[in-house]
Motif scaffolding. Structure first.
Motif, PDB file in Angstrom:
ATOM      1  N   CYS A   1       0.851  -1.206   0.000  1.00 49.14           N
ATOM      2  CA  CYS A   1       0.000   0.000   0.000  1.00 49.14           C
ATOM      3  C   CYS A   1       0.886   1.256   0.000  1.00 49.14           C
ATOM      4  O   CYS A   1       0.561   2.250  -0.648  1.00 49.14           O
ATOM      5  CB  CYS A   1      -0.922   0.010   1.213  1.00 49.14           C
ATOM      6  N   ILE A   2       1.992   1.200   0.733  1.00 49.49           N
ATOM      7  CA  ILE A   2       2.903   2.350   0.769  1.00 49.49           C
ATOM      8  C   ILE A   2       3.602   2.490  -0.596  1.00 49.49           C
ATOM      9  O   ILE A   2       3.640   3.585  -1.170  1.00 49.49           O
ATOM     10  CB  ILE A   2       3.924   2.187   1.914  1.00 49.49           C
ATOM     11  N   LEU A   3       4.094   1.376  -1.116  1.00 42.38           N
ATOM     12  CA  LEU A   3       4.823   1.431  -2.393  1.00 42.38           C
ATOM     13  C   LEU A   3       3.926   1.910  -3.538  1.00 42.38           C
ATOM     14  O   LEU A   3       4.385   2.620  -4.432  1.00 42.38           O
ATOM     15  CB  LEU A   3       5.389   0.043  -2.733  1.00 42.38           C
ATOM     16  N   ASN A   4       2.651   1.527  -3.504  1.00 44.36           N
ATOM     17  CA  ASN A   4       1.746   1.833  -4.623  1.00 44.36           C
ATOM     18  C   ASN A   4       0.743   2.924  -4.282  1.00 44.36           C
ATOM     19  O   ASN A   4      -0.221   3.127  -5.019  1.00 44.36           O
ATOM     20  CB  ASN A   4       0.997   0.562  -5.046  1.00 44.36           C
ATOM     21  N   ASP A   5       0.937   3.568  -3.133  1.00 46.07           N
ATOM     22  CA  ASP A   5       0.042   4.624  -2.661  1.00 46.07           C
ATOM     23  C   ASP A   5      -1.437   4.228  -2.731  1.00 46.07           C
ATOM     24  O   ASP A   5      -2.247   4.913  -3.360  1.00 46.07           O
ATOM     25  CB  ASP A   5       0.302   5.937  -3.423  1.00 46.07           C
ATOM     26  N   ARG A   6      -1.734   3.107  -2.077  1.00 48.60           N
ATOM     27  CA  ARG A   6      -3.134   2.660  -1.965  1.00 48.60           C
ATOM     28  C   ARG A   6      -3.544   2.671  -0.497  1.00 48.60           C
ATOM     29  O   ARG A   6      -2.701   2.503   0.381  1.00 48.60           O
ATOM     30  CB  ARG A   6      -3.263   1.223  -2.497  1.00 48.60           C
ATOM     31  N   PRO A   7      -4.847   2.831  -0.215  1.00 50.49           N
ATOM     32  CA  PRO A   7      -5.268   2.787   1.197  1.00 50.49           C
ATOM     33  C   PRO A   7      -5.252   1.352   1.730  1.00 50.49           C
ATOM     34  O   PRO A   7      -5.656   0.433   1.016  1.00 50.49           O
ATOM     35  CB  PRO A   7      -6.707   3.324   1.158  1.00 50.49           C
ATOM     36  N   PRO A   8      -4.784   1.138   2.955  1.00 52.80           N
ATOM     37  CA  PRO A   8      -4.807  -0.226   3.495  1.00 52.80           C
ATOM     38  C   PRO A   8      -6.241  -0.722   3.706  1.00 52.80           C
ATOM     39  O   PRO A   8      -7.121   0.042   4.105  1.00 52.80           O
ATOM     40  CB  PRO A   8      -4.046  -0.117   4.812  1.00 52.80           C
ATOM     41  N   LEU A   9      -6.432  -2.014   3.424  1.00 53.12           N
ATOM     42  CA  LEU A   9      -7.721  -2.666   3.656  1.00 53.12           C
ATOM     43  C   LEU A   9      -8.079  -2.606   5.145  1.00 53.12           C
ATOM     44  O   LEU A   9      -9.240  -2.406   5.513  1.00 53.12           O
ATOM     45  CB  LEU A   9      -7.541  -4.116   3.189  1.00 53.12           C
ATOM     46  N   ILE A  10      -7.105  -2.790   5.995  1.00 53.87           N
ATOM     47  CA  ILE A  10      -7.305  -2.824   7.451  1.00 53.87           C
ATOM     48  C   ILE A  10      -7.026  -1.422   7.997  1.00 53.87           C
ATOM     49  O   ILE A  10      -6.115  -1.207   8.782  1.00 53.87           O
ATOM     50  CB  ILE A  10      -6.385  -3.895   8.078  1.00 53.87           C
ATOM     51  N   SER A  11      -7.856  -0.485   7.584  1.00 53.48           N
ATOM     52  CA  SER A  11      -7.562   0.936   7.778  1.00 53.48           C
ATOM     53  C   SER A  11      -7.809   1.421   9.202  1.00 53.48           C
ATOM     54  O   SER A  11      -8.523   0.779   9.988  1.00 53.48           O
ATOM     55  CB  SER A  11      -8.456   1.745   6.831  1.00 53.48           C
ATOM     56  N   GLY A  12      -7.271   2.587   9.491  1.00 60.86           N
ATOM     57  CA  GLY A  12      -7.570   3.259  10.748  1.00 60.86           C
ATOM     58  C   GLY A  12      -9.064   3.501  10.913  1.00 60.86           C
ATOM     59  O   GLY A  12      -9.608   3.387  12.009  1.00 60.86           O
ATOM     60  N   GLU A  13      -9.753   3.812   9.807  1.00 55.60           N
ATOM     61  CA  GLU A  13     -11.206   4.034   9.875  1.00 55.60           C
ATOM     62  C   GLU A  13     -11.924   2.752  10.288  1.00 55.60           C
ATOM     63  O   GLU A  13     -12.909   2.792  11.033  1.00 55.60           O
ATOM     64  CB  GLU A  13     -11.753   4.523   8.526  1.00 55.60           C
ATOM     65  N   MET A  14     -11.433   1.600   9.793  1.00 58.03           N
ATOM     66  CA  MET A  14     -12.023   0.313  10.188  1.00 58.03           C
ATOM     67  C   MET A  14     -11.836   0.108  11.701  1.00 58.03           C
ATOM     68  O   MET A  14     -12.748  -0.323  12.401  1.00 58.03           O
ATOM     69  CB  MET A  14     -11.347  -0.821   9.399  1.00 58.03           C
ATOM     70  N   GLY A  15     -10.631   0.443  12.189  1.00 53.25           N
ATOM     71  CA  GLY A  15     -10.369   0.321  13.626  1.00 53.25           C
ATOM     72  C   GLY A  15     -11.225   1.289  14.433  1.00 53.25           C
ATOM     73  O   GLY A  15     -11.740   0.935  15.500  1.00 53.25           O
ATOM     74  N   LEU A  16     -11.388   2.502  13.912  1.00 51.56           N
ATOM     75  CA  LEU A  16     -12.214   3.512  14.598  1.00 51.56           C
ATOM     76  C   LEU A  16     -13.658   3.019  14.713  1.00 51.56           C
ATOM     77  O   LEU A  16     -14.284   3.150  15.776  1.00 51.56           O
ATOM     78  CB  LEU A  16     -12.132   4.845  13.821  1.00 51.56           C
ATOM     79  N   GLN A  17     -14.184   2.432  13.652  1.00 45.79           N
ATOM     80  CA  GLN A  17     -15.561   1.897  13.701  1.00 45.79           C
ATOM     81  C   GLN A  17     -15.654   0.796  14.767  1.00 45.79           C
ATOM     82  O   GLN A  17     -16.620   0.733  15.523  1.00 45.79           O
ATOM     83  CB  GLN A  17     -15.972   1.388  12.317  1.00 45.79           C
ATOM     84  N   ASP A  18     -14.619  -0.058  14.859  1.00 45.01           N
ATOM     85  CA  ASP A  18     -14.638  -1.085  15.913  1.00 45.01           C
ATOM     86  C   ASP A  18     -14.648  -0.441  17.297  1.00 45.01           C
ATOM     87  O   ASP A  18     -15.316  -0.939  18.209  1.00 45.01           O
ATOM     88  CB  ASP A  18     -13.427  -2.018  15.785  1.00 45.01           C
TER      89      ASP A  18
END
Ligand code: NAD
Length: 336
Positions: free
Chosen positions: A300-317
């Motif tokens: 995700c860092i190398l290709n500038d993509r958002p991680p599937l297991i994102s901070g937003e996913m953690g925030l929702q949890d």
């Protein structure tokens, strides 16, 4: 190029489970260590070829900003320290992976997401099951109609706690009890198997406060989710009994993951058309779930993509965890 990881906190999960996996990674390498114990850091540095200049204490940590070998900081500290080290890492210009639970409160999780966004850095949470073949196949079978229309999801996680002095049983460090530690696996599985977010949450807790292990944090907690489609979810976590089971039932069949989320040894069964069978999934994205998670973030860092297991996913949890606690404390049914 391989992405350089700094590991913060050299405890069990960092040193026994994660660090040995860099040898199997395609896009990730271990380049720095952060610890309160320099003798321990030097021992692991020798084992993993980490140079002395890339060893940090918690006091010198912010100097990691000047280390070009570090692209991402992986925070594997007690739960209440995740927010501080995530925010300091983002401020040092580094991408961040933080272990689960993301934080010990919703406001901390929001601050973590905001700090990474402000710094223009990526944030991921260590939800390794998204890279685990049995869990990936269960998500696919849920979505492709293999068990018909989804009706009910059930998830239980727990183990028996021993030593009452452990940080996991201290509210200030753990943020809570079984829900913070194991319940997040149940919450996650209920979300990724249904593909839905709970609209209403009702919870109950059962904790013997005279038991010295549970003077500060909850033992058992259970909750009901009402999903917008009409699916009912039932989840639980425990610190006084062993569980690791996820079940999704539809009008044409049922999927069981048991065990669902251990480090290894997952099993998947599907029941449909009067038959029950064990399914062996195709290989996942990597040799195992840990490598899958490490390399996913790196790519995700190398290709500038958002991680599937994102901070937003953690925030929702964390929002869901907070609602479970509020309901269990007598708040009735909480609508999200
Ligand atoms: P651990 O107790 O083995 O390690 C914690 C580390 O933090 C130790 O090295 C300890 O020295 C250090 N530390 C720094 N400040 C501390 C303080 N004030 N009190 C206590 N320790 C302190 O714990 P662990 O099992 O490695 O868990 C660490 C994190 O990883 C937790 O957030 C946990 O939820 C998470 N974890 C995730 C998984 C997973 O499968 N994703 C598995 C295990 C743990």
């Amino acid at each position: 190029r391989k992405i350089g990881y700094a590991i913060v906190g050299l405890g069990y999960y960092a040193t026994r489970i994660i660090m040995p996996q860099f040898a199997n990674c395609r896009s990730s390498r271990l380049t720095a260590l952060v610890s309160g114990d320099m003798a321990k850091a030097r021992t692991f540095a020798a084992q993993y070829d980490v140079p002395e200049r890339s060893l940090y204490t918690y006091d010198t940590f912010d100097r990691i900003r000047d280390n070009p070998d570090v692209d991402v900081v992986y925070v594997i500290l007690p739960n209440s320290m995740h927010a501080e080290y995530t925010i300091r890492s983002a401020q040092a210009g580094k991408h961040v992976v933080t272990e689960k639970p993301m934080s010990v409160s919703v406001s901390e999780a929001e601050a973590m997401v905001a700090a990474c966004r402000k710094a223009g850095r990526k944030l991921a949470v260590g939800y390794r099951s998204h890279f685990q073949p049995h869990n990936i196949l269960a998500m696919k079978l849920s979505r492709d109609g293999s068990i018909g229309t989804r009706r009910y999801v059930h998830a239980e996680h727990g183990f028996v706690q021993g030593d009452p002095t452990k940080w996991r049983l201290k509210k200030a460090l753990a943020g809570g009890g079984s829900l913070m530690d194991m319940g997040v696996y149940s919450v996650q599985a209920m979300r990724y198997l249904t593909g839905e977010e709970p609209a209403a949450i009702t919870a109950r807790s059962s904790t013997d406060r005279k038991d010295p292990r549970f003077a500060e944090v909850e033992d058992m907690i259970s909750w009901t989710f009402e999903f917008p489609s009409g699916v009912i979810g039932h989840g639980m976590s425990s610190y006084s009994s062993n569980h690791n089971h996820v079940r999704l039932t539809g009008d044409k069949g049922r999927i069981d993951l048991e065990p669902a989320t251990p480090y290894e040894g997952q099993a998947l069964r599907i029941a449909r058309g009067g038959k029950e069978e064990r399914l062996d999934p195709p290989p996942g994205p990597a040799v195992n779930q840990f490598v899958g998670q490490l390399d996913h973030m790196a790519e995700c860092i190398l290709n500038d993509r958002p991680p599937l297991i994102s901070g937003e996913m953690g925030l929702q949890d964390m929002r869901i965890v907070d609602a479970i606690y509020r309901s269990a404390a007598g708040g009735g049914t909480i609508r999200l």
